[in-house]
Design a protein around this motif. Structure first.
Motif, PDB file in Angstrom:
ATOM      1  N   VAL A 248       0.472  -1.172  -0.084  1.00 41.35           N
ATOM      2  CA  VAL A 248       0.115  -0.400  -0.045  1.00 41.35           C
ATOM      3  C   VAL A 248       1.066   1.524   0.055  1.00 41.35           C
ATOM      4  N   GLY A 249       2.091   1.076   1.152  1.00 43.49           N
ATOM      5  CA  GLY A 249       2.842   2.199   0.658  1.00 43.49           C
ATOM      6  C   GLY A 249       3.384   2.791  -0.451  1.00 43.49           C
ATOM      7  N   GLU A 250       3.599   2.133  -1.387  1.00 44.17           N
ATOM      8  CA  GLU A 250       4.279   1.740  -2.439  1.00 44.17           C
ATOM      9  C   GLU A 250       3.567   2.785  -3.575  1.00 44.17           C
ATOM     10  N   GLN A 251       1.652   1.706  -3.654  1.00 43.10           N
ATOM     11  CA  GLN A 251       1.306   2.321  -4.230  1.00 43.10           C
ATOM     12  C   GLN A 251       0.645   3.679  -3.884  1.00 43.10           C
ATOM     13  N   ILE A 252       0.666   4.209  -2.724  1.00 45.24           N
ATOM     14  CA  ILE A 252       0.619   6.160  -2.685  1.00 45.24           C
ATOM     15  C   ILE A 252       1.825   6.638  -2.902  1.00 45.24           C
ATOM     16  N   ARG A 253       3.066   5.738  -2.774  1.00 45.37           N
ATOM     17  CA  ARG A 253       4.567   6.554  -3.325  1.00 45.37           C
ATOM     18  C   ARG A 253       3.998   6.975  -4.799  1.00 45.37           C
ATOM     19  N   GLN A 254       4.011   5.853  -5.478  1.00 43.24           N
ATOM     20  CA  GLN A 254       3.475   6.060  -7.392  1.00 43.24           C
ATOM     21  C   GLN A 254       2.839   7.256  -7.672  1.00 43.24           C
ATOM     22  N   ILE A 255       1.828   7.659  -6.217  1.00 41.96           N
ATOM     23  CA  ILE A 255       0.608   8.192  -6.435  1.00 41.96           C
ATOM     24  C   ILE A 255       0.568   9.736  -6.814  1.00 41.96           C
ATOM     25  N   VAL A 256       2.311   9.741  -5.250  1.00 40.93           N
ATOM     26  CA  VAL A 256       2.659  11.490  -4.978  1.00 40.93           C
ATOM     27  C   VAL A 256       3.402  11.817  -5.511  1.00 40.93           C
ATOM     28  N   ASP A 257       4.304  10.910  -6.603  1.00 43.08           N
ATOM     29  CA  ASP A 257       5.444  11.147  -7.347  1.00 43.08           C
ATOM     30  C   ASP A 257       5.431  11.049  -8.955  1.00 43.08           C
ATOM     31  N   GLY A 258       3.424  10.769  -9.052  1.00 43.58           N
ATOM     32  CA  GLY A 258       3.032  10.995 -10.343  1.00 43.58           C
ATOM     33  C   GLY A 258       2.115  12.128 -10.493  1.00 43.58           C
ATOM     34  N   ASN A 259       1.484  11.630 -11.226  1.00 46.09           N
ATOM     35  CA  ASN A 259       0.598  13.371 -11.598  1.00 46.09           C
ATOM     36  C   ASN A 259      -0.373  12.332 -12.334  1.00 46.09           C
ATOM     37  N   SER A 260      -1.154  11.461 -11.747  1.00 50.05           N
ATOM     38  CA  SER A 260      -2.034  10.206 -12.743  1.00 50.05           C
ATOM     39  C   SER A 260      -3.888  11.353 -11.238  1.00 50.05           C
ATOM     40  N   GLU A 261      -4.414  11.962 -12.765  1.00 48.24           N
ATOM     41  CA  GLU A 261      -5.661  12.132 -12.183  1.00 48.24           C
ATOM     42  C   GLU A 261      -6.756  10.947 -11.523  1.00 48.24           C
ATOM     43  N   GLN A 262      -6.767   9.595 -11.984  1.00 44.99           N
ATOM     44  CA  GLN A 262      -7.344   8.555 -11.445  1.00 44.99           C
ATOM     45  C   GLN A 262      -7.557   8.386  -9.622  1.00 44.99           C
ATOM     46  N   LEU A 263      -9.322   8.051  -9.685  1.00 45.20           N
ATOM     47  CA  LEU A 263      -9.639   8.932  -7.836  1.00 45.20           C
ATOM     48  C   LEU A 263      -9.768   7.054  -7.093  1.00 45.20           C
ATOM     49  N   ARG A 264      -9.225   5.955  -7.758  1.00 45.13           N
ATOM     50  CA  ARG A 264      -9.782   5.107  -6.874  1.00 45.13           C
ATOM     51  C   ARG A 264      -8.863   4.067  -7.157  1.00 45.13           C
ATOM     52  N   TYR A 265      -7.692   3.561  -6.246  1.00 45.06           N
ATOM     53  CA  TYR A 265      -6.938   2.714  -6.720  1.00 45.06           C
ATOM     54  C   TYR A 265      -6.760   1.599  -5.291  1.00 45.06           C
ATOM     55  N   PRO A 266      -8.079   0.365  -5.653  1.00 40.28           N
ATOM     56  CA  PRO A 266      -7.214  -0.682  -5.063  1.00 40.28           C
ATOM     57  C   PRO A 266      -6.687  -1.654  -5.000  1.00 40.28           C
ATOM     58  N   VAL A 267      -6.113  -2.252  -4.040  1.00 42.08           N
ATOM     59  CA  VAL A 267      -4.782  -2.603  -3.268  1.00 42.08           C
ATOM     60  C   VAL A 267      -4.278  -3.513  -2.848  1.00 42.08           C
ATOM     61  N   GLY A 268      -3.580  -4.442  -3.314  1.00 39.60           N
ATOM     62  CA  GLY A 268      -3.434  -6.115  -2.899  1.00 39.60           C
ATOM     63  C   GLY A 268      -4.260  -7.456  -4.106  1.00 39.60           C
ATOM     64  N   PRO A 269      -3.525  -7.918  -3.479  1.00 44.34           N
ATOM     65  CA  PRO A 269      -4.034  -8.814  -4.880  1.00 44.34           C
ATOM     66  C   PRO A 269      -5.561  -9.534  -4.550  1.00 44.34           C
ATOM     67  N   ASP A 270      -6.100  -9.880  -3.323  1.00 38.31           N
ATOM     68  CA  ASP A 270      -7.539  -9.423  -3.476  1.00 38.31           C
ATOM     69  C   ASP A 270      -8.440  -8.607  -3.873  1.00 38.31           C
ATOM     70  N   ALA A 271      -7.863  -6.780  -3.844  1.00 37.16           N
ATOM     71  CA  ALA A 271      -8.796  -6.251  -3.437  1.00 37.16           C
ATOM     72  C   ALA A 271      -9.771  -5.730  -5.021  1.00 37.16           C
ATOM     73  N   LYS A 272      -9.111  -6.627  -5.956  1.00 35.49           N
ATOM     74  CA  LYS A 272     -10.063  -6.308  -7.508  1.00 35.49           C
ATOM     75  C   LYS A 272     -10.754  -7.254  -7.228  1.00 35.49           C
ATOM     76  N   PRO A 273     -10.207  -8.935  -6.900  1.00 32.18           N
ATOM     77  CA  PRO A 273     -11.679 -10.003  -7.431  1.00 32.18           C
ATOM     78  C   PRO A 273     -12.828  -9.921  -5.948  1.00 32.18           C
ATOM     79  N   PHE A 274     -12.002  -9.109  -4.879  1.00 34.63           N
ATOM     80  CA  PHE A 274     -13.463  -9.084  -4.163  1.00 34.63           C
ATOM     81  C   PHE A 274     -14.158  -7.802  -4.718  1.00 34.63           C
ATOM     82  N   LEU A 275     -13.652  -6.791  -5.213  1.00 32.12           N
ATOM     83  CA  LEU A 275     -14.555  -6.023  -6.014  1.00 32.12           C
ATOM     84  C   LEU A 275     -15.551  -6.522  -7.327  1.00 32.12           C
ATOM     85  N   ASN A 276     -14.752  -7.076  -7.981  1.00 29.30           N
ATOM     86  CA  ASN A 276     -15.522  -7.865  -9.074  1.00 29.30           C
ATOM     87  C   ASN A 276     -16.521  -8.997  -9.055  1.00 29.30           C
TER      88      ASN A 276
END
Length: 277
Positions: A223-251
């Motif tokens: 999770v920390g690495e995903q937050i770092r990528q957001i801080v260091d980047g310029n993406s306008e993406q709003l939501r970031y499911p994080v972890g191997p089970d996050a997207k499968p659960f949401l799907n």
């Protein structure tokens, strides 16, 4: 280098985020309610000579948020990034969960983040730059018993974040929502024992699900690495499911109708095992 304030950094995702951002060269103000609980973070900071300053901040308290954030701004000139991570977990059926526990979770998980947001956005708006990262949960997108109190607080933070992102867009301030799945943090060790005589089977089922997920634990540094990528980047993406089970659960939730989810919750243990597949 950005000036980053992270809440709830004594352990878990907050600690991992503070360390990851500092390792990337940012100046981090790592906040927590009780500075005596910051031993692990202090050891890492000392060993690696990271640019991290520990500060006491209780997100439940108006005066604490106001005083701490004003001091950080005076000492550093600005806060470029706010990471709202402080939160409390726990579950229980609606009937068996005292109103005070609902209020406690909303106070920390929702109003705590809101206090910090309102304290930093005037400066970000005036400078026309900044980034706000709100850590919610997949439980902020899918409400499954026995997480009514926790999910309600995270759903509320998701809605706040979505509105905030719209408001801040014109001022070049990015807003991002982090939605972790099951992450190996101390929050699970703080869970109360399951009620033995409860007429509701959901807590027992949830505990079994978490136990199974944690046999292959996902580090909070993911999770920390995903937050770092957001801080260091310029993406306008709003939501970031994080972890191997996050997207499968949401799907999985997206594949079910509301009525199927209700039936899922009301199933017998045997039916639950079949429906969960």
């Amino acid at each position: 280098m950005a000036i980053v304030l992270v809440t709830g950094t004594s352990s878990g995702i907050g600690l991992a985020t503070a360390v990851t951002l500092a390792r990337a060269g940012h100046k981090v103000i790592a906040t927590m309610r009780n500075l005596n609980s910051g031993g692990e973070l202090e050891r890492i900071v000392s060993a690696e000579k990271l640019s991290v300053t520990l500060a006491r901040l209780n997100v439940d308290d108006d005066a604490s948020v106001d005083t701490t954030i004003k001091k950080v701004i005076v000492d550093n000139g600005s806060i470029d990034v706010l990471v709202n991570n402080a939160g409390i977990g726990g579950g229980g059926s609606v009937e068996e969960t005292p109103l005070a526990e609902f209020q406690e979770k909303m106070e920390t998980n929702f109003f705590g983040a809101l206090r910090c947001i309102q304290a930093v956005i005037p400066g970000m708006r005036e400078r026309r730059q900044g980034c706000i990262v709100n850590v919610t949960s997949i439980a902020g997108r899918m409400a499954l018993s026995p997480q009514a109190a926790y999910s309600a607080s995270k759903f509320a933070l998701e809605a706040l974040s979505e509105c905030l992102a719209q408001e801040m867009k014109a001022f070049n301030v990015r807003v991002a929502i982090i939605e972790p799945g099951v992450i190996a943090t101390p929050i699970f060790g703080k869970a109360k024992p399951v009620r033995e005589q409860s007429p509701y089977p959901h807590a027992k089922r949830q505990r079994a699900l978490f136990t199974a997920s944690l046999t292959k634990p996902t580090s909070p540094y993911v999770v920390g690495e995903q937050i770092r990528q957001i801080v260091d980047g310029n993406s306008e993406q709003l939501r970031y499911p994080v972890g191997p089970d996050a997207k499968p659960f949401l799907n999985w939730r997206a594949s079910k109708t509301d009525e199927e989810i209700v039936a899922f919750g009301g199933a017998t243990d045997d039916e639950f095992k079949r429906l969960a597949k």
